[in-house]
Design a protein around this motif. Structure first.
Motif, PDB file in Angstrom:
ATOM      1  N   VAL A   1       0.674  -1.205   0.086  1.00  0.00           N
ATOM      2  CA  VAL A   1       0.016  -0.041   0.103  1.00  0.00           C
ATOM      3  C   VAL A   1       0.703   1.329  -0.009  1.00  0.00           C
ATOM      4  O   VAL A   1       0.686   2.124  -0.701  1.00  0.00           O
ATOM      5  CB  VAL A   1      -1.058  -0.160   1.074  1.00  0.00           C
ATOM      6  CG1 VAL A   1      -1.649   1.289   1.328  1.00  0.00           C
ATOM      7  CG2 VAL A   1      -2.054  -1.210   1.144  1.00  0.00           C
ATOM      8  N   GLY A   2       1.764   1.264   0.980  1.00  0.00           N
ATOM      9  CA  GLY A   2       2.662   2.334   0.919  1.00  0.00           C
ATOM     10  C   GLY A   2       3.626   2.825  -0.233  1.00  0.00           C
ATOM     11  O   GLY A   2       3.543   3.861  -0.796  1.00  0.00           O
ATOM     12  N   LEU A   3       3.987   1.737  -1.070  1.00  0.00           N
ATOM     13  CA  LEU A   3       4.705   1.728  -2.433  1.00  0.00           C
ATOM     14  C   LEU A   3       3.741   2.222  -3.250  1.00  0.00           C
ATOM     15  O   LEU A   3       4.183   3.179  -4.233  1.00  0.00           O
ATOM     16  CB  LEU A   3       5.476   0.425  -2.967  1.00  0.00           C
ATOM     17  CG  LEU A   3       6.762   0.272  -2.047  1.00  0.00           C
ATOM     18  CD1 LEU A   3       7.063  -1.261  -2.211  1.00  0.00           C
ATOM     19  CD2 LEU A   3       7.683   1.185  -2.403  1.00  0.00           C
ATOM     20  N   ARG A   4       2.503   1.733  -3.225  1.00  0.00           N
ATOM     21  CA  ARG A   4       1.425   2.065  -4.338  1.00  0.00           C
ATOM     22  C   ARG A   4       1.103   3.657  -4.414  1.00  0.00           C
ATOM     23  O   ARG A   4       1.102   4.340  -5.092  1.00  0.00           O
ATOM     24  CB  ARG A   4       0.387   1.123  -4.346  1.00  0.00           C
ATOM     25  CG  ARG A   4      -0.733   1.403  -5.358  1.00  0.00           C
ATOM     26  CD  ARG A   4      -1.728   0.577  -5.311  1.00  0.00           C
ATOM     27  NE  ARG A   4      -1.473  -0.773  -5.786  1.00  0.00           N
ATOM     28  CZ  ARG A   4      -1.655  -2.014  -4.822  1.00  0.00           C
ATOM     29  NH1 ARG A   4      -2.086  -1.749  -3.700  1.00  0.00           N
ATOM     30  NH2 ARG A   4      -1.089  -3.055  -5.335  1.00  0.00           N
ATOM     31  N   ASP A   5       1.024   4.294  -3.023  1.00  0.00           N
ATOM     32  CA  ASP A   5       0.794   5.414  -2.713  1.00  0.00           C
ATOM     33  C   ASP A   5       1.766   6.428  -2.996  1.00  0.00           C
ATOM     34  O   ASP A   5       1.550   7.389  -3.557  1.00  0.00           O
ATOM     35  CB  ASP A   5       0.210   5.488  -1.207  1.00  0.00           C
ATOM     36  CG  ASP A   5      -1.060   4.879  -1.130  1.00  0.00           C
ATOM     37  OD1 ASP A   5      -1.997   4.681  -2.060  1.00  0.00           O
ATOM     38  OD2 ASP A   5      -1.417   4.728   0.322  1.00  0.00           O
ATOM     39  N   TYR A   6       3.043   6.038  -2.847  1.00  0.00           N
ATOM     40  CA  TYR A   6       4.265   6.814  -3.037  1.00  0.00           C
ATOM     41  C   TYR A   6       4.616   6.702  -4.617  1.00  0.00           C
ATOM     42  O   TYR A   6       5.409   7.516  -5.012  1.00  0.00           O
ATOM     43  CB  TYR A   6       5.503   6.271  -2.144  1.00  0.00           C
ATOM     44  CG  TYR A   6       6.507   7.445  -2.178  1.00  0.00           C
ATOM     45  CD1 TYR A   6       6.292   8.665  -1.286  1.00  0.00           C
ATOM     46  CD2 TYR A   6       7.691   7.284  -2.749  1.00  0.00           C
ATOM     47  CE1 TYR A   6       7.327   9.641  -1.327  1.00  0.00           C
ATOM     48  CE2 TYR A   6       8.737   8.178  -2.648  1.00  0.00           C
ATOM     49  CZ  TYR A   6       8.328   9.318  -1.838  1.00  0.00           C
ATOM     50  OH  TYR A   6       9.577  10.331  -1.864  1.00  0.00           O
ATOM     51  N   LEU A   7       4.258   5.885  -5.402  1.00  0.00           N
ATOM     52  CA  LEU A   7       4.644   5.686  -6.693  1.00  0.00           C
ATOM     53  C   LEU A   7       4.644   6.935  -7.495  1.00  0.00           C
ATOM     54  O   LEU A   7       5.734   7.394  -8.353  1.00  0.00           O
ATOM     55  CB  LEU A   7       4.297   4.385  -7.554  1.00  0.00           C
ATOM     56  CG  LEU A   7       4.674   4.241  -8.803  1.00  0.00           C
ATOM     57  CD1 LEU A   7       6.045   3.960  -8.770  1.00  0.00           C
ATOM     58  CD2 LEU A   7       4.082   3.034  -9.140  1.00  0.00           C
ATOM     59  N   PRO A   8       3.474   7.496  -7.643  1.00  0.00           N
ATOM     60  CA  PRO A   8       3.290   8.930  -8.442  1.00  0.00           C
ATOM     61  C   PRO A   8       4.383   9.978  -7.933  1.00  0.00           C
ATOM     62  O   PRO A   8       4.934  10.675  -8.859  1.00  0.00           O
ATOM     63  CB  PRO A   8       2.007   9.399  -8.102  1.00  0.00           C
ATOM     64  CG  PRO A   8       1.411   8.045  -7.806  1.00  0.00           C
ATOM     65  CD  PRO A   8       2.238   7.296  -7.025  1.00  0.00           C
ATOM     66  N   THR A   9       4.368  10.101  -6.686  1.00  0.00           N
ATOM     67  CA  THR A   9       5.590  11.283  -6.050  1.00  0.00           C
ATOM     68  C   THR A   9       6.967  10.638  -6.416  1.00  0.00           C
ATOM     69  O   THR A   9       7.576  11.547  -6.893  1.00  0.00           O
ATOM     70  CB  THR A   9       5.477  11.117  -4.627  1.00  0.00           C
ATOM     71  OG1 THR A   9       4.046  11.636  -4.226  1.00  0.00           O
ATOM     72  CG2 THR A   9       6.420  12.128  -3.873  1.00  0.00           C
ATOM     73  N   ALA A  10       7.352   9.599  -6.521  1.00  0.00           N
ATOM     74  CA  ALA A  10       8.671   9.053  -6.702  1.00  0.00           C
ATOM     75  C   ALA A  10       8.978   9.219  -8.120  1.00  0.00           C
ATOM     76  O   ALA A  10       9.809   9.702  -8.713  1.00  0.00           O
ATOM     77  CB  ALA A  10       8.518   7.570  -6.413  1.00  0.00           C
ATOM     78  N   LYS A  11       8.009   8.943  -9.041  1.00  0.00           N
ATOM     79  CA  LYS A  11       8.204   9.115 -10.417  1.00  0.00           C
ATOM     80  C   LYS A  11       8.346  10.700 -10.614  1.00  0.00           C
ATOM     81  O   LYS A  11       9.331  11.037 -11.700  1.00  0.00           O
ATOM     82  CB  LYS A  11       6.762   8.655 -11.209  1.00  0.00           C
ATOM     83  CG  LYS A  11       6.863   7.270 -11.416  1.00  0.00           C
ATOM     84  CD  LYS A  11       5.511   6.758 -12.198  1.00  0.00           C
ATOM     85  CE  LYS A  11       5.353   5.385 -12.412  1.00  0.00           C
ATOM     86  NZ  LYS A  11       4.176   4.707 -13.103  1.00  0.00           N
ATOM     87  N   LYS A  12       7.666  11.435 -10.145  1.00  0.00           N
ATOM     88  CA  LYS A  12       7.778  13.013 -10.547  1.00  0.00           C
ATOM     89  C   LYS A  12       9.228  13.538  -9.838  1.00  0.00           C
ATOM     90  O   LYS A  12       9.650  14.174 -10.583  1.00  0.00           O
ATOM     91  CB  LYS A  12       6.824  13.533  -9.689  1.00  0.00           C
ATOM     92  CG  LYS A  12       5.291  13.537 -10.382  1.00  0.00           C
ATOM     93  CD  LYS A  12       4.229  14.374  -9.502  1.00  0.00           C
ATOM     94  CE  LYS A  12       2.995  14.203 -10.269  1.00  0.00           C
ATOM     95  NZ  LYS A  12       1.752  14.783  -9.484  1.00  0.00           N
ATOM     96  N   TYR A  13       9.346  12.801  -8.610  1.00  0.00           N
ATOM     97  CA  TYR A  13      10.683  13.235  -8.235  1.00  0.00           C
ATOM     98  C   TYR A  13      11.850  12.892  -9.127  1.00  0.00           C
ATOM     99  O   TYR A  13      13.082  13.563  -9.226  1.00  0.00           O
ATOM    100  CB  TYR A  13      11.000  12.636  -6.763  1.00  0.00           C
ATOM    101  CG  TYR A  13      12.094  13.561  -5.853  1.00  0.00           C
ATOM    102  CD1 TYR A  13      11.827  14.234  -5.194  1.00  0.00           C
ATOM    103  CD2 TYR A  13      13.240  13.144  -6.141  1.00  0.00           C
ATOM    104  CE1 TYR A  13      12.806  15.119  -4.335  1.00  0.00           C
ATOM    105  CE2 TYR A  13      14.309  13.840  -5.424  1.00  0.00           C
ATOM    106  CZ  TYR A  13      14.228  14.823  -4.540  1.00  0.00           C
ATOM    107  OH  TYR A  13      15.165  15.385  -4.049  1.00  0.00           O
ATOM    108  N   ALA A  14      11.865  11.558  -9.388  1.00  0.00           N
ATOM    109  CA  ALA A  14      12.977  11.232 -10.326  1.00  0.00           C
ATOM    110  C   ALA A  14      12.968  11.762 -11.654  1.00  0.00           C
ATOM    111  O   ALA A  14      14.179  12.181 -12.085  1.00  0.00           O
ATOM    112  CB  ALA A  14      12.812   9.684 -10.403  1.00  0.00           C
ATOM    113  N   ALA A  15      11.836  12.153 -12.295  1.00  0.00           N
ATOM    114  CA  ALA A  15      11.889  12.523 -13.640  1.00  0.00           C
ATOM    115  C   ALA A  15      12.308  14.158 -13.347  1.00  0.00           C
ATOM    116  O   ALA A  15      13.455  14.581 -14.410  1.00  0.00           O
ATOM    117  CB  ALA A  15      10.361  12.721 -14.046  1.00  0.00           C
ATOM    118  N   LYS A  16      12.124  14.872 -12.266  1.00  0.00           N
ATOM    119  CA  LYS A  16      12.608  16.104 -12.158  1.00  0.00           C
ATOM    120  C   LYS A  16      14.087  16.044 -12.116  1.00  0.00           C
ATOM    121  O   LYS A  16      14.763  16.952 -12.446  1.00  0.00           O
ATOM    122  CB  LYS A  16      11.654  16.992 -11.128  1.00  0.00           C
ATOM    123  CG  LYS A  16      12.239  18.438 -10.769  1.00  0.00           C
ATOM    124  CD  LYS A  16      11.555  18.697  -9.561  1.00  0.00           C
ATOM    125  CE  LYS A  16      11.918  20.152  -9.292  1.00  0.00           C
ATOM    126  NZ  LYS A  16      11.219  20.854  -8.288  1.00  0.00           N
TER     127      LYS A  16
END
Length: 281
Positions: A251-266
């Protein structure tokens, strides 16, 4: 005496408090890299020597593990250097080894010394799965969880001494000691879960920065749960465990995935821009 210890305790917390990059969590760490890294490297070399016959070399899995490790470590190195952490980046001596052992485990010592056991490879299942576990283990070293746990243990000892002295002549001394014992034990367990959850988040960011599919981090813990059910292993209640439950991590990883993608892309965009500017000069 009690006041002196309390003042010393508060002073340590105030002076040695720093922030974990990316997650922004406040941590207390007064164990320096200079103190811990030589011992970490020595222990790692000792482990490899004791398990020399189990080290897997020049196989497809060992080579894949080494490649993934280097890619994830390179992403972490780029991040550190781009954020003024050059001295820390220079202190890491990355190394990745695969050990022939059925244990489902992997770990990373301070300074970037990583070990995977062959038992975890079916749980990883693929290259992205290896990157997910690698990112998590590397994150422990990046966030200095080992140093922080050592600091926490020392603070716990200081706190225990303060309580013992302050309540020595009190009718409630046994109650205080009992409260401290239970509170500190469960506190340390929670502290460990905090590290695991933080490593999940940081690891997700790092694996995506390195070009791997972050979705697979979720699938790793799905497979971990399936394996636990198949083997019939029973985990203790989560509040008495040093690790979050498999379902909590999913659940934690699924919830954080969009934030992680944005941070990594930036960050990757910033890194590319910095590289272009340096090349132009």
């Amino acid at each position: 005496m009690r006041k002196v210890l309390a003042l010393a305790f508060i002073t340590i917390l105030f002076i040695e408090c720093s922030t974990v990059p990316i997650t922004g969590r406040q941590r207390v760490n007064f164990v320096s890299d200079a103190q811990i890294l030589p011992t970490s490297f020595q222990q790692y070399n000792g482990f490899l020597k004791e398990n020399s016959s189990k080290i897997v070399k020049n196989t497809a899995k060992a080579n894949e593990l080494n490649t993934v490790g280097k890619n994830v470590a390179a992403a972490v190195d780029r991040f550190m250097r781009a954020n003024g952490m050059t001295a820390e980046a220079d202190s890491y001596k990355w190394e990745f080894n695969l050990i022939d052992d059925k244990t489902i485990n992997a770990w990373c010592m301070p300074g970037g010394k990583v070990v995977f056991y062959t038992g975890i490879m079916p749980i990883c299942a693929n290259t992205d799965g290896i990157a997910a576990v690698m990112g998590h283990e590397v994150a422990h070293a990046f966030a200095k969880h080992g140093q922080e746990r050592m600091s926490s243990a020392q603070i716990q000892q200081l706190g225990g001494a303060a309580i013992a002295i302050g309540s020595a002549n009190s009718e409630n001394s046994n109650l205080w000691n009992m409260a401290y014992g239970v509170g500190s034990q469960l506190g340390m367990l929670s502290f460990s879960r905090t590290h695991e959850t933080e490593a999940d988040k940081l690891g997700l960011v790092f694996m995506i920065m390195a070009g791997y599919n972050g979705e697979e981090a979720i699938n790793v813990w799905v497979r971990m749960g399936q394996n636990a059910e198949k083997s019939g292993s029973q985990a203790p209640p989560e509040f008495l465990s040093t690790h979050p439950s498999n379902q909590s991590r999913i659940v934690g990883l699924r919830d954080y995935l969009p934030t992680a993608k944005k941070y990594a892309a930036k960050f990757n965009q910033q890194a590319e821009a910095m590289l272009r500017n340096s090349t132009a000069k």
